[in-house]
Motif scaffolding. Structure first.
Motif, PDB file in Angstrom:
ATOM      1  N   LEU A   1       0.326  -5.127  -5.995  1.00 42.14           N
ATOM      2  CA  LEU A   1       0.520  -4.399  -4.924  1.00 42.14           C
ATOM      3  C   LEU A   1       0.501  -5.175  -3.579  1.00 42.14           C
ATOM      4  CD1 LEU A   1      -1.748  -1.402  -5.427  1.00 42.14           C
ATOM      5  CD2 LEU A   1       0.602  -1.235  -5.032  1.00 42.14           C
ATOM      6  N   GLN A   2      -0.213  -6.199  -3.380  1.00 39.75           N
ATOM      7  CA  GLN A   2      -0.209  -7.201  -2.402  1.00 39.75           C
ATOM      8  C   GLN A   2       1.084  -7.984  -2.168  1.00 39.75           C
ATOM      9  OE1 GLN A   2      -3.653  -9.854  -3.353  1.00 39.75           O
ATOM     10  NE2 GLN A   2      -4.675  -8.585  -1.805  1.00 39.75           N
TER      11      GLN A   2
ATOM     12  N   SER B   1       6.824  -2.730   1.405  1.00 41.20           N
ATOM     13  CA  SER B   1       6.265  -1.530   1.817  1.00 41.20           C
ATOM     14  C   SER B   1       6.535  -0.262   1.134  1.00 41.20           C
ATOM     15  CB  SER B   1       6.728  -1.313   3.318  1.00 41.20           C
ATOM     16  OG  SER B   1       7.928  -1.167   3.348  1.00 41.20           O
TER      17      SER B   1
ATOM     18  N   ASN C   1       3.958   0.968  -2.579  1.00 41.60           N
ATOM     19  CA  ASN C   1       2.501   1.015  -2.412  1.00 41.60           C
ATOM     20  C   ASN C   1       1.734   1.868  -3.393  1.00 41.60           C
ATOM     21  OD1 ASN C   1       3.723   3.259  -1.422  1.00 41.60           O
ATOM     22  ND2 ASN C   1       3.112   2.965   0.958  1.00 41.60           N
TER      23      ASN C   1
ATOM     24  N   GLU D   1       6.377  -5.542   8.232  1.00 37.29           N
ATOM     25  CA  GLU D   1       5.703  -4.430   7.436  1.00 37.29           C
ATOM     26  C   GLU D   1       4.443  -3.700   8.373  1.00 37.29           C
ATOM     27  OE1 GLU D   1       5.171  -4.994   3.442  1.00 37.29           O
ATOM     28  OE2 GLU D   1       5.845  -7.208   3.716  1.00 37.29           O
TER      29      GLU D   1
ATOM     30  N   LYS E   1      -0.422  -2.253   8.016  1.00 36.10           N
ATOM     31  CA  LYS E   1      -0.789  -1.807   6.840  1.00 36.10           C
ATOM     32  C   LYS E   1      -0.734  -2.578   5.656  1.00 36.10           C
ATOM     33  CE  LYS E   1      -0.005   3.067   8.106  1.00 36.10           C
ATOM     34  NZ  LYS E   1       0.759   4.488   7.608  1.00 36.10           N
ATOM     35  N   ALA E   2       0.312  -3.648   5.748  1.00 36.87           N
ATOM     36  CA  ALA E   2       0.628  -4.410   4.692  1.00 36.87           C
ATOM     37  C   ALA E   2      -0.732  -5.466   4.202  1.00 36.87           C
ATOM     38  CB  ALA E   2       1.752  -5.451   4.901  1.00 36.87           C
TER      39      ALA E   2
ATOM     40  N   TYR F   1      -3.683  -4.376   4.261  1.00 40.41           N
ATOM     41  CA  TYR F   1      -4.734  -3.574   3.337  1.00 40.41           C
ATOM     42  C   TYR F   1      -4.249  -2.717   2.135  1.00 40.41           C
ATOM     43  CZ  TYR F   1      -7.680  -4.687   7.266  1.00 40.41           C
ATOM     44  OH  TYR F   1      -8.352  -5.422   8.078  1.00 40.41           O
ATOM     45  N   ARG F   2      -2.755  -3.258   1.785  1.00 42.31           N
ATOM     46  CA  ARG F   2      -2.209  -2.712   0.617  1.00 42.31           C
ATOM     47  C   ARG F   2      -2.800  -3.110  -0.845  1.00 42.31           C
ATOM     48  NH1 ARG F   2       3.250  -4.220   1.052  1.00 42.31           N
ATOM     49  NH2 ARG F   2       3.520  -2.585   2.586  1.00 42.31           N
TER      50      ARG F   2
END
Length: 308
Positions: A29-30, A34, A37, A257, A260-261, A263-264
């Motif tokens: 996920l990291q 985007s 997710n 991104e 939010k990227a 904390y994905r």
């Protein structure tokens, strides 16, 4: 060898065995873009069921050693800061500030093991080729980058570990103190350790997750030349084959991104962190008490008998 070394080693290995499947999801996920997710999106890409244990060999061996060094360094630093601690699992009277510093020192001390272990694990988990293992990744890194290549991304890994482990021990001890009661039963004490361990894991990852995301993307760059199915982040972070540093990755990720990227994958990571650290702290405290009791019994049996 010291009780805290073996207690840390065994509890660390147990934690990796339990948490590796969710760690694979977190890392992918990291490293994704985007549009990737959701855990379900990542799970559909697993080439085989053994993808869930991809990269586990290095952490099981390495994280056991890392955890051993971490707890030994933490306990020794705590002693240096506040004097001898009667019970390492219950440092009553020690200031939270000293506990945070001791945890940060422990995180720095464990860097020699955590940096190569994290790099190998990250590469193994992101490489889509089914035949890739931790051992194959380690050999490839040494062949292409030399032994020093195992420490690629070491600076941001050490920053993450130092800050993270500071909050790890601080939040665990603070939680235990708030939950302590004079008449708690052994069952309540065990539940308290599980709950506080889980909370400490979540607090730790929440405090350093952006650093961990940057570390993952930094290390993911090295896989591009070895896999035709490299992660989506490669095209974003390596324009024209360029290798970016940590600051450039953070800047480019934010530009492309947004915040939010960074904390994905935190949700998946928090679930994993709670489960793993609840079990890990429970295992550590139980092992410490068992080893201390065993060592105490040995000392008593070895004492010379005196004449009446």
């Amino acid at each position: 060898m010291a009780a805290d070394f073996w207690a840390g080693y065994i509890s660390g290995a147990i934690g990796i065995i339990i948490g590796n499947p969710l760690d694979v999801v977190k890392v992918r996920l990291q490293a994704g873009d985007s549009h990737s997710n959701a855990p379900s999106t990542q799970l559909t890409r697993f080439e085989r069921a053994n993808s869930l244990i991809r990269g586990a060999a290095a952490p099981i061996l390495g994280y056991g050693a890392l955890n051993a060094i971490l707890f030994v360094a933490y306990n020794r630093t705590l002693t240096a800061l506040d004097g001898p601690v009667t019970d390492p699992t219950n440092p009553v009277g020690v200031s939270p500030y000293s506990i945070w510093l001791a945890g940060a020192a422990g995180g720095l001390a464990s860097w020699t093991v955590s940096s190569p272990t994290e790099f190998i694990k990250c590469r193994a988990q992101l490489d889509r080729r089914p035949e890739v293992s931790s051992w194959a990744v380690a050999k490839d890194i040494i062949r292409t980058r030399g032994w020093r290549g195992l420490y690629f991304g070491g600076a941001i890994t050490s920053a993450r570990d130092s800050i993270g482990y500071g909050f790890y021990f601080w939040s665990y001890e603070l939680c235990k103190r708030y939950m302590t009661s004079n008449d708690e039963s052994s069952h309540q004490a065990a539940l308290k350790v599980l709950l506080c361990g889980g909370i400490a894991g979540v607090v730790t990852w929440a405090s350093v997750f952006p650093l961990d995301m940057i570390k993952t993307r930094l290390q993911a760059q090295t896989i591009a030349d070895h896999s035709p199915r490299a992660t989506e982040a490669q095209s974003l972070l390596r324009p024209q084959g360029q290798t970016l540093n940590s600051f450039q990755i953070a800047k480019e990720t934010y530009r492309a991104e947004g915040i939010k990227a960074f904390y994905r994958g935190l949700g998946v990571c928090s679930v994993r962190a709670f489960i793993v650290n609840a079990v890990q702290w429970a295992a550590y405290e139980w092992l410490m008490k068992s080893f201390t009791k065993s060592l105490g019994s040995e000392v008593k049996t070895q004492e010379p008998m005196t004449a009446a």
